[in-house]
Scaffold this motif. Structure first.
Motif, mmCIF file in Angstrom:
data_model
loop_
_atom_site.group_PDB
_atom_site.id
_atom_site.type_symbol
_atom_site.label_atom_id
_atom_site.label_comp_id
_atom_site.label_asym_id
_atom_site.label_seq_id
_atom_site.Cartn_x
_atom_site.Cartn_y
_atom_site.Cartn_z
ATOM 1 N N VAL A 119 0.830 -1.060 -0.126
ATOM 2 C CA VAL A 119 -0.007 0.034 0.034
ATOM 3 C C VAL A 119 0.847 1.242 0.076
ATOM 4 N N ARG A 120 2.166 1.361 0.670
ATOM 5 C CA ARG A 120 2.928 2.029 0.752
ATOM 6 C C ARG A 120 3.477 2.680 -0.802
ATOM 7 N N ASN A 121 3.851 1.465 -1.378
ATOM 8 C CA ASN A 121 4.430 1.874 -2.829
ATOM 9 C C ASN A 121 3.181 2.185 -3.660
ATOM 10 N N LEU A 122 1.882 1.599 -3.766
ATOM 11 C CA LEU A 122 0.695 2.083 -4.482
ATOM 12 C C LEU A 122 0.641 3.474 -4.066
ATOM 13 N N SER A 123 0.624 3.990 -2.954
ATOM 14 C CA SER A 123 -0.053 5.161 -2.455
ATOM 15 C C SER A 123 1.167 5.943 -3.344
ATOM 16 N N MET A 124 2.342 5.749 -3.164
ATOM 17 C CA MET A 124 3.373 6.913 -3.730
ATOM 18 C C MET A 124 3.296 6.950 -5.226
ATOM 19 N N ALA A 125 2.925 5.643 -5.695
ATOM 20 C CA ALA A 125 2.785 5.622 -7.360
ATOM 21 C C ALA A 125 1.467 6.616 -7.684
ATOM 22 N N LEU A 126 0.547 6.565 -7.034
ATOM 23 C CA LEU A 126 -0.564 7.362 -7.351
ATOM 24 C C LEU A 126 -0.555 8.677 -6.919
ATOM 25 N N ALA A 127 0.299 9.025 -5.935
ATOM 26 C CA ALA A 127 0.495 10.380 -5.589
ATOM 27 C C ALA A 127 1.577 11.024 -6.568
ATOM 28 N N GLY A 128 2.175 10.155 -7.363
ATOM 29 C CA GLY A 128 3.420 10.722 -8.245
ATOM 30 C C GLY A 128 4.551 10.965 -7.727
ATOM 31 N N THR A 129 4.941 10.288 -6.360
ATOM 32 C CA THR A 129 5.987 10.571 -5.720
ATOM 33 C C THR A 129 6.933 9.507 -5.580
ATOM 34 N N SER A 130 6.595 8.515 -6.467
ATOM 35 C CA SER A 130 7.635 7.155 -6.255
ATOM 36 C C SER A 130 8.993 7.490 -7.033
ATOM 37 N N LEU A 131 9.728 6.253 -6.796
ATOM 38 C CA LEU A 131 11.000 6.538 -7.450
ATOM 39 C C LEU A 131 10.776 6.310 -8.759
ATOM 40 N N TYR A 132 9.996 5.553 -9.307
ATOM 41 C CA TYR A 132 9.651 5.535 -10.852
ATOM 42 C C TYR A 132 9.466 6.993 -11.480
ATOM 43 N N ASP A 133 8.573 7.851 -10.866
ATOM 44 C CA ASP A 133 8.041 9.011 -11.047
ATOM 45 C C ASP A 133 9.526 9.978 -10.783
ATOM 46 N N HIS A 134 10.276 9.924 -10.036
ATOM 47 C CA HIS A 134 11.360 10.576 -10.424
ATOM 48 C C HIS A 134 12.410 10.101 -11.292
ATOM 49 N N LEU A 135 12.363 8.717 -11.549
ATOM 50 C CA LEU A 135 13.319 8.422 -12.813
ATOM 51 C C LEU A 135 12.682 8.969 -14.070
ATOM 52 N N HIS A 136 11.220 9.120 -14.092
ATOM 53 C CA HIS A 136 10.646 9.419 -15.389
ATOM 54 C C HIS A 136 11.055 11.039 -15.589
ATOM 55 N N PHE A 137 10.715 11.744 -14.633
ATOM 56 C CA PHE A 137 11.179 12.913 -14.495
ATOM 57 C C PHE A 137 12.631 13.292 -14.943
ATOM 58 N N GLN A 138 13.579 12.665 -14.382
ATOM 59 C CA GLN A 138 15.030 12.924 -14.750
ATOM 60 C C GLN A 138 15.305 12.293 -16.206
ATOM 61 N N GLN A 139 14.556 11.513 -16.538
ATOM 62 C CA GLN A 139 14.724 11.156 -18.154
ATOM 63 C C GLN A 139 14.022 12.236 -19.013
ATOM 64 N N SER A 140 13.062 12.799 -18.564
ATOM 65 C CA SER A 140 12.385 13.700 -19.602
ATOM 66 C C SER A 140 13.112 15.036 -19.528
ATOM 67 N N VAL A 141 13.932 15.266 -18.365
ATOM 68 C CA VAL A 141 14.733 16.405 -18.327
ATOM 69 C C VAL A 141 15.955 16.200 -19.234
ATOM 70 N N GLU A 142 16.452 14.818 -19.297
ATOM 71 C CA GLU A 142 17.651 14.459 -20.308
ATOM 72 C C GLU A 142 17.272 14.477 -21.665
ATOM 73 N N ASP A 143 16.054 14.317 -21.742
ATOM 74 C CA ASP A 143 15.573 14.301 -23.362
ATOM 75 C C ASP A 143 15.629 15.817 -23.871
ATOM 76 N N TYR A 144 14.991 16.471 -22.804
ATOM 77 C CA TYR A 144 14.877 17.922 -23.073
ATOM 78 C C TYR A 144 16.316 18.607 -23.364
ATOM 79 N N ARG A 145 17.398 18.087 -22.433
ATOM 80 C CA ARG A 145 18.575 18.854 -22.409
ATOM 81 C C ARG A 145 19.236 18.355 -23.551
ATOM 82 N N ARG A 146 19.250 17.141 -24.061
ATOM 83 C CA ARG A 146 19.834 16.857 -25.507
ATOM 84 C C ARG A 146 19.425 17.757 -26.509
ATOM 85 N N GLY A 147 18.164 17.980 -26.464
ATOM 86 C CA GLY A 147 17.493 18.726 -27.687
ATOM 87 C C GLY A 147 18.012 20.391 -27.572
ATOM 88 N N TRP A 148 18.174 20.722 -26.294
ATOM 89 C CA TRP A 148 18.494 21.942 -25.827
ATOM 90 C C TRP A 148 19.864 22.145 -26.114
#
Lengths: 469, 469
Positions: free
Chosen positions: B363-392
C-alpha cells in the motif's frame, strides 16, 4: 521484602517463557544484522575515501614529475602549464574528506544524504556535498537504514516493554494484588525490582550489541562507553514510563495497550511533530540563493572589468593592495581570472551564509526538540557518538568553505607574485587543504541530561503513585 | 445477520468512550498532518513557481550571447508538484526535484530536502500518509483485538452463537463495523482534499488512492478480528497484532530495503564517476584538438564541404565537435545511468516481493505511485529532463556551428531572439495506467492478502474456536 525471592521468581519466569527468550534472541539477531549492515556501509565509505585520496596523490605525483623533468605538462596537452597557478590548482585536486568515525557503524545518521568528500577547487562550493551524496536508492533512504541506531532507538524499548508488560497487570487480573502487597510490603519496591530485573536483561542484550559493534569497528575507546551509558539511560527512561503505567493499577490488556500507545507517541508522533514544527519554521526551498551565486550572479561578474573587483580582492586578501600587479596598469588575463575567483568565492560565501543559517536553525530547533522528544535525544546522542550527526556535517561544510577560501587566496597570492610556480609552492598549495577529520568524540551530554531528567520525573511519579496506593 | 451484528458493533463502538477517544485522536492527527501537508505543498508550489519563472526569465534575458557560453550558463528544470504530494511526499524529500540543464553533463537532481535537514529526517515525517499507512491500522488493531477474544473471556461468545449467529457472520459483522469506522477517517481525507482542491483534483487518481487504502483497512480489520478469534486471551491477541504491525510497518520495510541493497549493491560515486569519465575520454573531447575522433570528424566535414582546411569551412567546426562530443557523452550517460537505474529497479523488485510478507509495503508503494512521488516518477522526470537537455544542447551547438560564425570564433554571439525562441522545459506527468503498470506486483499482493483474509474468516468453523474456551 524478599528481594532474593522476587529476583529468583523473575529468573524462573524468564527461564520458562519461550516468548521472552525468543524476543531476546530476535532482538540480538536484528542487532547483529544491523551491525553487519552498518559495517558494510562504513567499509564502502572508507574504500571511497581511499580511492579519492589515491586519485589526488596520483595527480599530484604526475604534476611533481613534470616539475622534476622541467616540462610544463603532458606532451599531448600543449596548453597545460603547471607553472601557472590556475593549472597547478587543477593538478592539486585536493579533497577534503570526512572519514568514518571509530564507531560510525553504530549510527549512519545523515551520512547517506551528504557526500563525505569534497574536491577543493576554485569553483567548489560547500553545497557540493549536499548535491552529490553516495549513490543510493531513494526508497532505501525513505525507509531508513537498518543500522544499530534503529535497533537501539526503536526496538530496545520494545524489548523492555515486552519483557515487562505483564508485571502487575497479570496479578491484578488474577486478583492477587492484595496478596502481593501483603507479602512484599511495598508495591512500589516490588514493581520497581521486577522492572529493574527486566531492565537489566534488556540492558545486557543491548550491551552485547554495543560490544559487537565495537568488535566490528575495532574500536574500544571512549565512544563505546559513552554510547553504552546513553543506551542505559534510554532504557531507564522507558523503565520509568513502565512504572508510571503500572502505577495506574490496571489489567494486562490496558497496560499492553497503553504501553503500545506510549511507544507510538514517543517513537513516531513526537519526532514527527518536531519535524512538522521544523518544517513550519524553516520550510524547504529551492535554494535559489545558491543557484544565483553559482550562475546568474557569477556570470554577471564576468561582465565586469577585473579592476572593478578590487574591493572584493582587498577584502579577502588585504596584502594584494601592495602588490606590483595591482599597482600596475598592464593587465594579464591569467591573473585577472583570480579576481573573478575571489569575487565568486564571496558570492558563494554570502549565499552559503544564508543557507547555512537556515540549516543551523533547523539543527537548533531539532536539538531543542529533545526536551519533548526523548527518542530524538537518543538518536542525536548516537549520531554524536558515531560522528554522523547533522551538526558534524555542518562543521564539515564549514571546514570545506574555509579550505576553498584558503586555496583561492593562496592561488591569488601566487598569481600576484608573477613568478612561475615551482614544486615547493605546488606542495604549499596542496597543503591549503587540512587533514581529513571524522568529527567524532562528541559527548552526548544533552541527550544524557534529557533522558535522566525524564527518568527521574516519570519514574519518580510512577514510584510515588505506587507507594501512595 | 451480518448486518445486525455490524450495526450493533458499530453502535457499540461509537458509543464507547475509548473508541471515541482513539478515533478522534486519529482524526485529529489526520487533520493536523493534512494541515501541515497543505502548508508544505503551498509553500513548495509557490517557491517552485517563483524559482522556475526566475530561471526562465534569466534565460530569456541573456541578450546576445555565445551559444556555448549559454550552454555553460544553463537553465533549470523544476518538477511540478502533484496535488497528492500533500498526502504522500514519497521519495521526493530524498531525491530533490530540480535539475540543472547544461552542456557537457547530465546532472542529477539538486537540493533534496533530506540533504539540508537535521537527523530528525530519520524519523517519519508528519504527513497524512503516515497516519493513513501506520496509525489507522493501529487504531483498527486497538478496536478489534478484543472483539471476539473478550466475548469469549466474558462468556458471551457462546450465547451469541447459540442465538443463531454463525461464527463467520460474527467475525464478518465485527470486521465490517471496524472497517466502516476506518472508512470514516478516509472520508475525512476526502473532505479535506475536496474543500482545499476540489476543482483541481484528478478525481480518478484520487479515487484509486482511496480505494487502495480502503482495501488495506479491510485487510487489517479482517486479520485483526481473525487473530482475536484465534487467540486464547485478548491480551495475547493484542500482543500478536502489535507484533505483526511492528513487523509490517517498521521492521520488514527496512529489512527489505537493506536486503535489496546487499543483493544488488550500487557502486560508490567515485567509482561510478571515474568509469563515466574514462568512457567519455575514449570519445571526443570537445576541447581536445589532438583527439583521434576529432580528426576523423574533421576529415568527414572537410570532405562534405569540399575544402582543405577548417579555416576554409563556411561554418563553425567547433559547434560540430561539441555536438559530436555531446552525442558520445549521451551514450556514456545512457550506459552508466541505465546500469544504475537497473540496479535500483532490481533493489526495488526485492522490496516489491517483500510486500508479499508485508502488505504495508504494497500500500505504501501504491500510494506513492498514485501520488506521483514514487521512485519511478522521479526517474521518469529525470529522463524527461535529459531528453529535453539533449535537444536544448543540440540547438545551441547547431547555432554555434551554423549560426554564422567561423571556427575558433569563441567570442561570436547569437542574437537574443534565438535564446528567447528556445522552448522552456515543461513536464508532462505520465498517466494513471503508467503508474499502475509499474506497481502490478503490489496490486496482486494486496488483492491476494485480501483474498486470504476473506478466506480465513469465511472458512472459520464455530467449534474449533469455541473449543478454546
Amino acid at each position: 521484602m524478599n528481594i532474593k525471592g522476587i529476583l529468583t521468581m523473575e529468573w524462573v519466569q524468564l527461564w520458562r517463557s519461550p516468548m521472552r527468550w525468543s524476543a531476546i534472541i530476535v532482538y540480538l539477531a536484528l542487532g547483529a544484522y544491523a551491525v553487519f549492515s552498518g559495517q558494510q556501509y562504513v567499509q564502502k565509505w572508507a574504500v571511497a575515501i581511499d580511492k579519492v585520496e589515491l586519485e589526488e596523490k596520483e595527480m599530484a605525483e604526475q604534476a611533481l614529475s613534470w616539475y622534476a623533468e622541467g616540462v610544463k605538462g603532458p606532451e599531448d596537452r600543449a596548453w597545460v602549464d603547471i607553472q601557472q597557478p590556475l593549472w597547478a590548482s587543477w593538478y592539486t585536486g585536493s579533497y577534503f574528506c570526512k572519514t568514518p568515525a571509530p564507531l560510525a557503524v553504530v549510527s549512519l545518521g545523515v551520512s547517506d544524504t551528504r557526500s563525505n568528500y569534497a574536491r577543493i577547487s576554485r569553483f567548489s562550493s560547500p553545497f557540493d556535498t549536499r548535491n552529490k551524496p553516495e549513490l543510493i536508492n531513494p526508497e532505501q533512504l525513505m525507509a531508513g537504514h537498518f543500522d544499530l541506531a534503529f535497533v537501539l532507538v526503536f526496538l530496545s524499548p520494545l524489548l523492555l516493554l515486552l519483557l515487562s508488560f505483564d508485571i502487575l497487570g497479570y496479578e491484578r487480573d488474577e486478583g492477587m494484588l492484595p496478596l502481593i502487597r501483603l507479602q512484599a510490603g511495598s508495591l512500589a519496591a516490588w514493581a520497581g525490582l521486577r522492572v529493574g530485573f527486566q531492565w537489566s536483561l534488556a540492558f545486557a542484550a543491548t550491551a552485547v550489541l554495543w560490544l559487537m559493534a565495537a568488535w566490528a569497528a575495532g574500536s574500544w575507546g571512549l565512544s563505546l562507553w559513552l554510547g553504552l551509558l546513553l543506551s542505559g539511560l534510554y532504557l531507564l527512561f522507558w523503565g520509568g514510563l513502565i512504572l508510571l503505567v503500572l502505577s495506574m493499577r490496571q489489567g494486562l490488556s490496558f497496560n499492553a495497550l497503553t504501553l503500545a500507545i506510549l511507544w507510538m507517541v514517543v517513537s513516531i508522533l513526537l519526532p514527527a511533530a518536531a519535524n512538522l514544527w521544523g518544517q513550519a519554521q524553516y520550510p524547504h526551498d529551492y535554494s535559489t540563493e545558491i543557484t544565483d551565486a553559482q550562475r546568474a550572479d557569477r556570470y554577471a561578474l564576468y561582465d565586469k572589468e577585473a579592476e572593478e573587483l578590487e574591493p572584493q580582492l582587498f577584502e579577502v586578501f588585504p596584502e594584494a593592495r601592495h602588490s606590483a600587479y595591482v599597482q600596475d596598469t598592464v593587465r594579464d588575463p591569467l591573473i585577472d581570472r583570480h579576481y573573478y575567483d575571489v569575487a565568486g568565492l564571496l558570492l558563494n560565501e554570502a549565499a552559503a551564509a544564508e543557507a547555512v543559517a537556515t540549516e543551523a536553525g533547523r539543527e537548533r530547533l531539532a536539538r531543542k526538540s529533545t526536551w519533548y522528544n526523548p527518542a530524538y535525544a537518543m538518536q542525536m546522542g548516537l549520531d554524536a557518538v558515531a560522528g554522523n550527526s547533522s551538526a558534524a556535517y555542518l562543521a564539515f561544510n564549514a571546514d570545506i568553505s574555509a579550505a576553498v577560501k584558503a586555496k583561492v587566496v593562496q592561488l591569488l597570492a601566487f598569481a600576484l607574485e608573477k613568478e612561475p610556480l615551482d614544486a615547493e609552492k605546488f606542495q604549499v598549495l596542496r597543503q591549503t587543504v587540512g587533514p581529513n577529520l571524522n568529527y567524532a568524540g562528541q559527548v552526548p551530554g544533552r541527550s544524557w541530561l534529557v533522558l535522566l531528567l525524564y527518568t527521574v520525573l516519570i519514574g519518580g511519579i510512577g514510584a510515588w503513585r505506587l507507594r501512595k496506593g | 445477520m451480518v448486518r445486525l451484528i455490524l450495526s450493533n458493533e458499530l453502535k457499540g463502538s461509537l458509543r464507547d468512550r475509548r473508541v471515541q477517544l482513539l478515533a478522534g485522536f486519529t482524526a485529529l492527527l489526520l487533520l493536523l498532518s493534512a494541515w501541515s501537508g497543505q502548508g508544505t505543498y503551498t509553500h513548495l508550489a509557490d517557491a517552485r513557481e517563483q524559482a522556475a519563472a526566475k530561471a526562465e526569465a534569466e534565460w530569456d534575458s541573456l541578450g546576445a550571447y555565445n551559444p556555448h557560453s549559454a550552454a555553460h550558463f544553463g537553465t533549470y528544470a523544476y518538477r511540478p508538484l502533484g496535488l497528492l504530494r500533500m498526502l504522500d511526499a514519497g521519495v521526493q524529500p530524498f531525491t530533490g526535484d530540480v535539475l540543472k540543464v547544461e552542456g557537457h553533463v547530465a546532472n542529477e537532481a539538486l537540493y533534496a530536502e533530506a540533504s539540508r535537514s537535521s537527523s530528525l529526517m530519520r524519523f517519519s515525517a508528519f504527513q497524512p500518509a503516515l497516519v493513513l499507512q501506520a496509525i489507522v491500522p493501529l487504531l483498527l488493531i486497538f478496536l478489534a483485538f478484543g472483539s471476539i477474544a473478550r466475548e469469549r473471556e466474558t462468556g458471551t461468545l457462546k450465547m451469541l452463537v447459540l442465538q443463531g449467529a454463525s461464527f463467520r457472520q460474527l467475525m464478518a459483522g465485527k470486521a465490517l463495523a471496524y472497517w466502516i469506522i476506518s472508512l470514516g477517517l478516509l472520508l475525512v481525507t476526502v473532505l479535506i482534499m475536496a474543500i482545499l482542491y476540489g476543482g483541481q483534483m484528478a478525481w480518478d487518481t484520487f479515487a484509486l488512492f482511496m480505494l487502495a487504502y480502503a482495501l488495506y483497512y479491510l485487510l487489517a480489520a479482517l486479520l485483526s478480528v481473525y487473530v482475536s478469534a484465534r487467540a486464547r486471551r485478548s491480551s495475547s491477541a493484542l500482543a500478536v497484532l502489535l507484533g505483526g504491525w511492528l513487523l509490517w510497518v517498521f521492521i520488514l520495510p527496512k529489512l527489505a530495503a537493506q536486503l535489496g541493497q546487499s543483493l544488488y549493491p550500487l557502486p560508490s560515486r567515485i567509482v561510478f564517476e571515474e568509469q563515466m569519465r574514462e568512457d567519455r575520454k575514449k570519445g571526443l573531447d570537445g576541447h581536445n584538438p589532438s583527439d583521434e575522433r576529432r580528426k576523423a570528424l574533421e576529415e568527414k566535414v572537410l570532405l562534405e564541404y569540399e575544402v582543405d582546411s577548417i579555416e576554409q569551412l563556411p561554418i563553425n567546426f567547433d559547434g560540430i565537435v561539441m555536438q559530436a562530443d555531446e552525442e558520445y557523452g549521451n551514450q556514456v550517460w545512457d550506459k552508466h545511468f541505465g546500469d544504475y537505474y537497473q540496479t535500483v529497479q532490481q533493489q526495488n523488485r526485492v522490496i516489491q516481493w517483500a510486500s508479499a510478507l508485508a502488505p504495508f509495503l504494497a500500500v505504501r508503494n501504491l500510494s506513492m505511485a498514485l501520488a506521483g512521488t514514487s521512485l519511478y516518477d522521479h526517474l521518469h522526470f529525470q529522463q524527461s529532463v535529459e531528453d529535453y537537455r539533449r535537444g536544448w544542447v543540440k540547438a545551441l551547438n547547431d547555432e554555434h556551428a551554423y549560426g554564422g560564425s567561423k571556427t575558433g570564433e569563441w567570442g561570436w554571439k547569437a542574437e537574443a531572439a534565438f535564446f528567447q525562441s528556445m522552448e522552456d522545459y515543461t513536464y508532462e506527468r505520465p498517466g494513471l495506467s503508467w503508474s499502475l503498470a509499474n506497481r502490478w506486483p503490489e496490486i496482486v499482493v494486496l488483492l491476494a492478502w485480501l483474498l486470504v483474509a476473506v478466506g480465513l474468516v469465511a472458512f472459520s468453523r464455530n467449534l474449533s474456536v469455541l473449543d478454546q474456551n
